[in-house]
Write an enzyme that holds these catalytic residues in place. Structure first.
Site, PDB file in Angstrom:
ATOM      1  N   ALA A 150       0.862  -1.180   0.000  1.00 49.59           N
ATOM      2  CA  ALA A 150       0.000   0.000   0.000  1.00 49.59           C
ATOM      3  C   ALA A 150       0.895   1.224   0.000  1.00 49.59           C
ATOM      4  O   ALA A 150       2.047   1.165   0.453  1.00 49.59           O
ATOM      5  CB  ALA A 150      -0.880  -0.021   1.239  1.00 49.59           C
ATOM      6  N   GLY A 197       0.565  -4.975   0.940  1.00 49.82           N
ATOM      7  CA  GLY A 197      -0.641  -5.015   0.116  1.00 49.82           C
ATOM      8  C   GLY A 197      -0.404  -5.682  -1.239  1.00 49.82           C
ATOM      9  O   GLY A 197      -1.341  -6.212  -1.837  1.00 49.82           O
ATOM     10  N   GLU A 257      -0.737  -9.238  -0.589  1.00 53.70           N
ATOM     11  CA  GLU A 257      -2.164  -9.469  -0.326  1.00 53.70           C
ATOM     12  C   GLU A 257      -2.968  -9.427  -1.625  1.00 53.70           C
ATOM     13  O   GLU A 257      -3.888 -10.217  -1.817  1.00 53.70           O
ATOM     14  CB  GLU A 257      -2.669  -8.433   0.683  1.00 53.70           C
ATOM     15  CG  GLU A 257      -2.064  -8.687   2.074  1.00 53.70           C
ATOM     16  CD  GLU A 257      -2.268  -7.535   3.053  1.00 53.70           C
ATOM     17  OE1 GLU A 257      -1.982  -6.382   2.670  1.00 53.70           O
ATOM     18  OE2 GLU A 257      -2.719  -7.781   4.185  1.00 53.70           O
ATOM     19  N   GLU A 310       4.683  -5.106   7.202  1.00 52.62           N
ATOM     20  CA  GLU A 310       3.976  -4.025   7.905  1.00 52.62           C
ATOM     21  C   GLU A 310       4.470  -3.832   9.331  1.00 52.62           C
ATOM     22  O   GLU A 310       4.419  -2.731   9.873  1.00 52.62           O
ATOM     23  CB  GLU A 310       2.463  -4.302   7.924  1.00 52.62           C
ATOM     24  CG  GLU A 310       1.779  -4.201   6.568  1.00 52.62           C
ATOM     25  CD  GLU A 310       1.823  -5.482   5.743  1.00 52.62           C
ATOM     26  OE1 GLU A 310       2.610  -6.398   6.083  1.00 52.62           O
ATOM     27  OE2 GLU A 310       1.082  -5.554   4.753  1.00 52.62           O
TER      28      GLU A 310
HETATM   29  N1  DAK Z   1       4.624   3.207  -0.693  1.00 43.70           N
HETATM   30  C1  DAK Z   1       5.032   4.360  -1.258  1.00 43.70           C
HETATM   31  N2  DAK Z   1       6.153   4.477  -1.962  1.00 43.70           N
HETATM   32  C2  DAK Z   1       6.924   3.387  -2.097  1.00 43.70           C
HETATM   33  C3  DAK Z   1       6.576   2.138  -1.536  1.00 43.70           C
HETATM   34  C4  DAK Z   1       5.362   2.064  -0.813  1.00 43.70           C
HETATM   35  N3  DAK Z   1       4.916   0.928  -0.276  1.00 43.70           N
HETATM   36  N4  DAK Z   1       7.551   1.261  -1.846  1.00 43.70           N
HETATM   37  C5  DAK Z   1       8.455   1.914  -2.564  1.00 43.70           C
HETATM   38  N5  DAK Z   1       8.093   3.192  -2.738  1.00 43.70           N
HETATM   39  C6  DAK Z   1       8.795   4.261  -3.442  1.00 43.70           C
HETATM   40  C7  DAK Z   1       9.997   4.758  -2.650  1.00 43.70           C
HETATM   41  O1  DAK Z   1       9.571   5.678  -1.684  1.00 43.70           O
HETATM   42  C8  DAK Z   1      10.827   5.359  -3.747  1.00 43.70           C
HETATM   43  O2  DAK Z   1      10.276   6.624  -4.065  1.00 43.70           O
HETATM   44  P1  DAK Z   1      11.215   7.928  -4.223  1.00 43.70           P
HETATM   45  O3  DAK Z   1      12.010   7.996  -2.958  1.00 43.70           O
HETATM   46  O4  DAK Z   1      12.046   7.610  -5.446  1.00 43.70           O
HETATM   47  O5  DAK Z   1      10.243   9.043  -4.431  1.00 43.70           O
HETATM   48  C9  DAK Z   1      10.583   4.441  -4.921  1.00 43.70           C
HETATM   49  O6  DAK Z   1       9.368   3.749  -4.643  1.00 43.70           O
HETATM   50  C10 DAK Z   1      11.679   3.388  -5.116  1.00 43.70           C
HETATM   51  O7  DAK Z   1      11.867   2.751  -3.883  1.00 43.70           O
HETATM   52  P2  DAK Z   1      13.303   2.602  -3.167  1.00 43.70           P
HETATM   53  O8  DAK Z   1      14.177   3.753  -3.508  1.00 43.70           O
HETATM   54  O9  DAK Z   1      13.068   2.318  -1.742  1.00 43.70           O
HETATM   55  O10 DAK Z   1      13.869   1.324  -3.927  1.00 43.70           O
HETATM   56  P3  DAK Z   1      14.830   0.161  -3.374  1.00 43.70           P
HETATM   57  O11 DAK Z   1      15.136  -0.688  -4.541  1.00 43.70           O
HETATM   58  O12 DAK Z   1      15.945   0.751  -2.575  1.00 43.70           O
HETATM   59  O13 DAK Z   1      13.916  -0.661  -2.335  1.00 43.70           O
HETATM   60  C11 DAK Z   1      11.913  -1.819  -1.581  1.00 43.70           C
HETATM   61  C12 DAK Z   1      12.803  -1.365  -2.787  1.00 43.70           C
HETATM   62  C13 DAK Z   1      10.632  -2.414  -2.176  1.00 43.70           C
HETATM   63  C14 DAK Z   1      12.651  -2.884  -0.783  1.00 43.70           C
HETATM   64  C15 DAK Z   1      11.616  -0.594  -0.685  1.00 43.70           C
HETATM   65  O14 DAK Z   1      11.103   0.457  -1.498  1.00 43.70           O
HETATM   66  C16 DAK Z   1      10.600  -0.893   0.379  1.00 43.70           C
HETATM   67  O15 DAK Z   1      10.927  -1.477   1.410  1.00 43.70           O
HETATM   68  N6  DAK Z   1       9.344  -0.415   0.175  1.00 43.70           N
HETATM   69  C17 DAK Z   1       8.313  -0.479   1.188  1.00 43.70           C
HETATM   70  C18 DAK Z   1       7.805  -1.886   1.317  1.00 43.70           C
HETATM   71  C19 DAK Z   1       6.708  -1.953   2.382  1.00 43.70           C
HETATM   72  O16 DAK Z   1       6.929  -1.659   3.556  1.00 43.70           O
HETATM   73  N7  DAK Z   1       5.520  -2.370   1.950  1.00 43.70           N
HETATM   74  C20 DAK Z   1       4.389  -2.491   2.845  1.00 43.70           C
HETATM   75  C21 DAK Z   1       3.633  -1.207   2.840  1.00 43.70           C
HETATM   76  S1  DAK Z   1       2.359  -1.209   4.061  1.00 43.70           S
HETATM   77  C22 DAK Z   1      -5.141  -1.342   4.972  1.00 43.70           C
HETATM   78  C23 DAK Z   1      -4.854  -2.558   4.523  1.00 43.70           C
HETATM   79  C24 DAK Z   1      -3.615  -2.870   4.072  1.00 43.70           C
HETATM   80  C25 DAK Z   1      -2.632  -1.976   4.051  1.00 43.70           C
HETATM   81  C26 DAK Z   1      -2.915  -0.726   4.475  1.00 43.70           C
HETATM   82  C27 DAK Z   1      -4.170  -0.409   4.948  1.00 43.70           C
HETATM   83  N8  DAK Z   1      -6.425  -1.054   5.485  1.00 43.70           N
HETATM   84  C28 DAK Z   1      -7.482  -2.068   5.344  1.00 43.70           C
HETATM   85  C29 DAK Z   1      -6.766   0.147   6.055  1.00 43.70           C
HETATM   86  C30 DAK Z   1      -1.343  -2.369   3.559  1.00 43.70           C
HETATM   87  C31 DAK Z   1      -0.191  -1.888   4.066  1.00 43.70           C
HETATM   88  C32 DAK Z   1       1.086  -2.022   3.365  1.00 43.70           C
HETATM   89  O17 DAK Z   1       1.179  -2.632   2.301  1.00 43.70           O
END
Ligand code: DAK
Length: 255
Positions: free
Chosen positions: A63, A106, A109, A129
């Site tokens: 997400a 997400g 998911e 998360e």
């Molecule tokens: N959200 C927003 N931007 C993201 C992102 C994300 N999940 N993942 C990556 N990006 C963006 C980065 O911020 C970066 O943007 P800029 O800085 O260039 O503007 C760009 O994509 C490239 O990412 P990186 O520079 O970090 O690239 P790397 O190769 O170094 O790393 C990575 C890739 C995938 C390992 C890293 O980006 C990473 O760890 N990303 C986050 C992964 C994460 O934590 N995903 C889970 C998100 S929380 C809900 C239900 C479900 C959810 C929410 C609410 N409700 C029912 C209310 C779900 C929650 C989630 O999924």
């Protein structure tokens, strides 16, 4: 720029997530666009299978954290944030996820909301998360646990670690692994095979298998048997069985 690119190849519809700069992070407008584009096709009897895919680098990195960061509890509750993903799971056309690269949070998911997951050797699945101070919220604690079991699900959810394609295959999350340059073509080929069958029987098969995760064995078997009976109301059942006896390919009409 469009968040979702739709291509159609006969009875197969391919929906490609297209936010490359954000590694296909799932935000509200992407979700709205996905539903807006797939819902009308879901009711189209000439569409037999959906393929959901991303890029080679990322299926979806979760997400959109930037969209969520500042929200309050009340915002989340009043918007029923991400509640609309229910409408994606409710699409009745079989959905295949073709996953390369990151399928995180997400994104993992979303792949589990599909009926089958095929992965390339580069796929990485995680529910990270916990590292953000939250927990999975659109099926990670429920679908992942039902698919791979409590112990392995908690190993992933409590550590946030990434699981590669081989481990995901062994765990039963992924059905098959293909080389990354072949993933989409092989998935589309399988989607064509699925789409060539009778759509009512495809829908019935998915509904019956989904019941296996939700009902006790007795209720599940009864559901299966009743749906099996119901398919005898279709022309496709007559055609499928007649074609077998006449040693020819069936010509299903989708009804
Ligand atoms: N959200 C927003 N931007 C993201 C992102 C994300 N999940 N993942 C990556 N990006 C963006 C980065 O911020 C970066 O943007 P800029 O800085 O260039 O503007 C760009 O994509 C490239 O990412 P990186 O520079 O970090 O690239 P790397 O190769 O170094 O790393 C990575 C890739 C995938 C390992 C890293 O980006 C990473 O760890 N990303 C986050 C992964 C994460 O934590 N995903 C889970 C998100 S929380 C809900 C239900 C479900 C959810 C929410 C609410 N409700 C029912 C209310 C779900 C929650 C989630 O999924």
């Amino acid at each position: 720029m469009s968040n979702i690119i739709i291509e159609r190849e006969g009875a197969v519809v391919i929906a490609r997530l297209n936010r490359p700069k954000a590694l296909n992070a799932l935000n509200t407008s992407l979700l709205d666009e996905l539903l807006e584009k797939l819902q009308p096709l879901d009711n189209d009897p000439t569409v037999g299978c959906f393929v959901i895919t991303g890029s080679e680098r990322a299926f979806a990195a979760g997400a959109d954290i930037k969209e969520m960061e500042q929200k309050s509890y009340l915002d989340m509750f009043q918007e029923d944030f991400f509640g609309a993903w229910e409408a994606f799971t409710a699409l009745r056309t079989p959905k295949i996820a073709a996953v390369s690269g990151y399928a995180l949070g997400g994104g993992c998911e979303l792949s589990m909301m599909c009926d089958i997951i095929y992965a390339s050797e580069s796929a990485k699945f995680a529910q990270p998360e916990i590292k953000l101070g939250v927990i999975p919220g659109i099926g990670g604690t429920q679908r992942l646990t039902k698919l791979i079991g409590k112990v392995k699900a908690l190993d992933l959810i409590l550590t946030g670690r990434m699981m590669n394609a081989q481990e995901a295959l062994q765990a039963g999350l992924v059905a098959r692994i293909f080389p990354k340059e072949e993933l989409l073509d092989r998935t589309i080929e399988i989607a064509h095979q699925i789409a060539s069958y009778s759509k009512p029987s495809l829908i019935a098969a998915v509904e019956a298998v989904d019941r296996a995760l939700e009902l006790g064995l007795r209720e599940g078997l009864l559901f299966e048997r009743r749906v099996f009976h119901a398919l005898f109301a279709t022309k496709d059942q007559k055609e499928g069985m007649k074609a077998f006896i006449e040693k020819r390919q069936p010509a299903f009409v989708g009804g």
